[in-house]
Design a protein around this motif. Structure first.
Motif, mmCIF file in Angstrom:
data_model
loop_
_atom_site.group_PDB
_atom_site.id
_atom_site.type_symbol
_atom_site.label_atom_id
_atom_site.label_comp_id
_atom_site.label_asym_id
_atom_site.label_seq_id
_atom_site.Cartn_x
_atom_site.Cartn_y
_atom_site.Cartn_z
ATOM 1 N N ALA A 148 0.865 -1.139 -0.181
ATOM 2 C CA ALA A 148 -0.110 0.233 -0.028
ATOM 3 C C ALA A 148 0.930 1.223 0.245
ATOM 4 O O ALA A 148 0.552 2.158 -0.697
ATOM 5 C CB ALA A 148 -0.879 -0.064 1.406
ATOM 6 N N ALA A 149 1.735 1.341 0.814
ATOM 7 C CA ALA A 149 2.740 2.262 0.772
ATOM 8 C C ALA A 149 3.535 2.404 -0.509
ATOM 9 O O ALA A 149 3.647 3.675 -1.040
ATOM 10 C CB ALA A 149 3.911 2.252 2.091
ATOM 11 N N ALA A 150 4.038 1.411 -0.985
ATOM 12 C CA ALA A 150 4.700 1.497 -2.175
ATOM 13 C C ALA A 150 3.913 2.023 -3.394
ATOM 14 O O ALA A 150 4.267 2.762 -4.247
ATOM 15 C CB ALA A 150 5.047 -0.021 -2.731
ATOM 16 N N THR A 151 2.547 1.603 -3.342
ATOM 17 C CA THR A 151 1.658 2.109 -4.319
ATOM 18 C C THR A 151 1.357 3.886 -4.327
ATOM 19 O O THR A 151 1.429 4.319 -5.174
ATOM 20 C CB THR A 151 0.295 1.232 -4.270
ATOM 21 O OG1 THR A 151 0.603 0.019 -4.402
ATOM 22 C CG2 THR A 151 -0.674 1.845 -5.378
ATOM 23 N N ASP A 152 1.369 4.198 -3.047
ATOM 24 C CA ASP A 152 1.382 5.529 -3.133
ATOM 25 C C ASP A 152 2.559 6.360 -3.632
ATOM 26 O O ASP A 152 2.433 7.172 -4.305
ATOM 27 C CB ASP A 152 0.989 5.868 -1.458
ATOM 28 C CG ASP A 152 0.985 7.227 -1.185
ATOM 29 O OD1 ASP A 152 1.874 8.191 -1.248
ATOM 30 O OD2 ASP A 152 -0.352 7.824 -1.116
ATOM 31 N N ASN A 153 3.687 5.839 -3.357
ATOM 32 C CA ASN A 153 5.092 6.265 -3.858
ATOM 33 C C ASN A 153 4.780 6.300 -5.523
ATOM 34 O O ASN A 153 5.244 7.144 -6.003
ATOM 35 C CB ASN A 153 6.066 5.777 -3.202
ATOM 36 C CG ASN A 153 6.545 5.853 -1.976
ATOM 37 O OD1 ASN A 153 6.306 7.181 -1.530
ATOM 38 N ND2 ASN A 153 6.957 5.198 -1.157
ATOM 39 N N ASN B 271 11.669 9.922 3.654
ATOM 40 C CA ASN B 271 10.368 10.096 3.909
ATOM 41 C C ASN B 271 9.408 9.379 3.042
ATOM 42 O O ASN B 271 8.275 9.244 3.289
ATOM 43 C CB ASN B 271 9.946 11.626 3.848
ATOM 44 C CG ASN B 271 10.841 12.217 2.362
ATOM 45 O OD1 ASN B 271 11.741 11.589 1.894
ATOM 46 N ND2 ASN B 271 10.243 13.207 1.806
ATOM 47 N N PHE B 272 9.863 8.733 1.903
ATOM 48 C CA PHE B 272 9.095 7.990 1.173
ATOM 49 C C PHE B 272 9.142 6.540 1.520
ATOM 50 O O PHE B 272 8.097 5.694 1.364
ATOM 51 C CB PHE B 272 9.395 8.035 -0.405
ATOM 52 C CG PHE B 272 9.324 9.513 -0.921
ATOM 53 C CD1 PHE B 272 7.885 9.955 -0.914
ATOM 54 C CD2 PHE B 272 10.243 10.335 -1.348
ATOM 55 C CE1 PHE B 272 7.503 11.331 -1.402
ATOM 56 C CE2 PHE B 272 9.910 11.597 -1.771
ATOM 57 C CZ PHE B 272 8.850 12.155 -1.920
ATOM 58 N N ASN B 273 10.403 5.925 2.040
ATOM 59 C CA ASN B 273 10.567 4.697 2.133
ATOM 60 C C ASN B 273 10.796 4.210 3.537
ATOM 61 O O ASN B 273 10.209 2.992 3.912
ATOM 62 C CB ASN B 273 11.875 4.281 1.470
ATOM 63 C CG ASN B 273 11.597 4.612 -0.140
ATOM 64 O OD1 ASN B 273 10.596 4.491 -0.467
ATOM 65 N ND2 ASN B 273 12.667 4.597 -0.750
#
Lengths: 219, 314
Positions: A148-153, B271-273
């Protein structure tokens, strides 16, 4: 060549798992001293840059609202909603979120979603609940949360450059102008479209494969 | 005029409340470290412009000392039990989503509306002003609807903030490191190395070096913005645009996107990872990077192919 000492410090520091804040500071020290800067000038340069980039830390002001909502059952409600929908999968949920994130970012609405505002309170709990429903497993699916976090990025990075007033477009325009090449932001932003489509196809395909792996794990 | 001059102090006050909440959190053995850390961030946000460059430098040293000496921990106290939350979820229903959407919707509407009010609100900061407005609105609705203790939202926010911990200022630290690298001329040295690695007169070699170089340098710096001026100066402008007659718009735009593929693969883009992994309580702090690499690598290959096909059509 000596100024590259700082890069070596960064790589070694991360590999040896020292505290990253410390690693960054030592790297700055090594780089600055190698370039002949005095310790006080170095401290001032670092302090000035730190002060100039405060905007990245401002986003944490949303946490009291997210925390308050969690206290009153937001994550549980998000999971409940997903559990009630039949045929709803992690892959389809995140595919929809990917499209939403890319389109809004392309319209310049980069702050509409993000890790603190939408992934933590809504998207990740929904993804985990969908995965649990798919596999029938009780335990937390951290891989689904990470996805989910990866998809946001991915959605943000490969959507935002289509918007003409974003920082990276202005940076490119500025750099090219320094070499006497003048380009309108619009001409830069259209060339972000092919990559945006490729990003949607590649990441989208991975999300659907993610579903198939979940299906195989189901009893 | 309303701009960062009000957004920064507001965010600073939120951090001040985090500091106060951390100090009172008896479930955290290292609570003084956390409180000091948040108080220093609050000081930076509220008074950063008045501290002077050296003052800000000393503030950074304080932050690094607290984190580097392991003086930060995690509190557990504050929140409701799973049963209570489940019951509330049932009772409050889907209206919870409405409040969750209040921040994004205000950010969305505000971004457009505030741009129409250039005398009142600084147009360049419209998004951040709108985001802050959304937070204030949501807090007011939250107080009216849930009737919590006055400090409850900040105790809960601090609980989430403890999860992020020192990683919160890592992006700012890396941006500052980038500034030091720029002053020291690191980019020129790296660019020079890259140039020497390309076979003479090979366009494919130059395109590959430019695309892969953007990604690699972004992995080291954590930021494609730092890599772009270097790779443009070393390869993009002299070899691809002037030498081979490439389309400057394509070379720049897709080169930057090749850099973004690097951002997906590096802990330096904290901040992204790293921050999301902390925010989601994942055991593996590199889990987000691991989830991204299989997207980033094929996409980097696509970007390099696009540079080659679209950049040299004439």
């Amino acid at each position: 060549m000596l100024v590259l000492a700082g890069i070596t410090v960064i790589v070694a520091g991360f590999l040896l798992r020292f505290n990253p804040l410390l690693v960054v500071l030592v790297s700055a020290l090594a780089t600055g001293l190698a370039a002949g800067m005095g310790p006080v000038d170095l401290l001032a340069a670092f302090g000035k840059a730190f002060n100039d980039s405060r905007y990245v830390t401002v986003i944490y002001m949303v946490l009291p609202v997210i925390g308050l909502l969690e206290r009153h059952g937001l994550q549980e409600r998000a999971r409940g909603l997903i559990a009630g929908l039949r045929g709803f999968t992690v892959g389809r949920l995140l595919l929809g979120y990917l499209l939403f994130r890319q389109v809004t970012a392309a319209l310049g609405l980069t702050s509409v979603a993000g890790h603190p505002q939408t992934v933590r309170p809504l998207v990740a709990p929904m993804a985990e609940a969908a995965s649990q429903a798919q596999t029938g497993e009780e335990k937390r699916d951290e891989e689904a949360a990470a996805m989910a976090a990866a998809t946001d990025n991915v959605g943000l990075f490969f959507g935002e450059d289509i918007f003409i007033a974003i920082g990276s477009i202005l940076l490119m325009k500025g750099v090219l102008e320094g070499y006497g090449i003048s380009i309108e932001p619009f001409h830069l932003s259209v060339w972000a479209i092919p990559t945006a489509i490729a990003a949607f196809l590649i990441h989208g395909a991975r999300l659907l494969l993610f579903d198939r792996r979940r299906k195989r794990r189901a009893p | 005029m309303i701009g960062l001059n009000l957004v920064y102090p507001f965010a600073g006050l939120v951090f001040l409340a985090f500091a106060w909440s951390a100090l009172r959190d008896r479930s955290n053995a290292k609570r003084i470290g956390n409180a000091l850390f948040y108080a220093l961030i609050a000081l930076s946000l509220i008074a950063g412009d008045r501290l002077g460059d050296i003052g800000n430098g000393l503030l950074v040293l304080g932050l690094v000392a607290i984190a580097g000496l392991g003086r930060m921990g995690r509190g557990s106290g504050g929140t409701t039990s799973a049963e209570q939350r489940g019951a509330e979820a049932g009772r409050r229903g889907n209206r919870l989503f409405l409040m969750a959407l209040l921040i994004p919707l205000t950010a969305l509407a505000g971004t457009y509306v505030f741009k129409q009010m250039p005398t009142l609100i600084d147009g360049r900061q419209a998004t951040l002003v709108a985001l802050a407005t959304g937070v204030i609105l949501a807090l007011l609705v939250g107080y009216a609807w849930f009737r919590p203790r006055w400090l409850a939202p900040f105790d809960e926010g601090r609980r989430l903030m403890d999860g992020v911990g020192w990683a919160a200022v890592l992006p700012q630290m890396l941006a500052s490191l980038g500034a030091v690298f720029a002053l020291a001329g690191v980019g020129d040295v790296v660019g020079g190395l890259m140039e020497r690695m390309i076979p003479e007169g090979s366009l494919v070699g130059a395109v590959l070096a430019y695309g892969i170089g953007m990604a690699l340098f972004t992995i080291v710096m954590g930021n494609a913005f730092a890599a772009f001026p270097v790779m443009a100066a070393a390869i993009g402008i002299p070899l691809l645009i002037h030498g081979a007659g490439g389309d400057p718009a394509v070379i720049a735009a897709i080169g930057m996107l090749a850099g973004f593929c690097g951002t997906l693969m590096t802990p330096m883009a904290a901040n992204f990872n790293l921050v999301p992994a902390a925010l989601l309580d994942l055991k593996d702090r590199h889990a987000v990077i691991r989830a991204q690499i299989p997207t980033a690598l094929p996409l980097l290959a696509v970007n390099i192919a696009l540079l080659w096909w679209l950049g040299f059509r004439a």
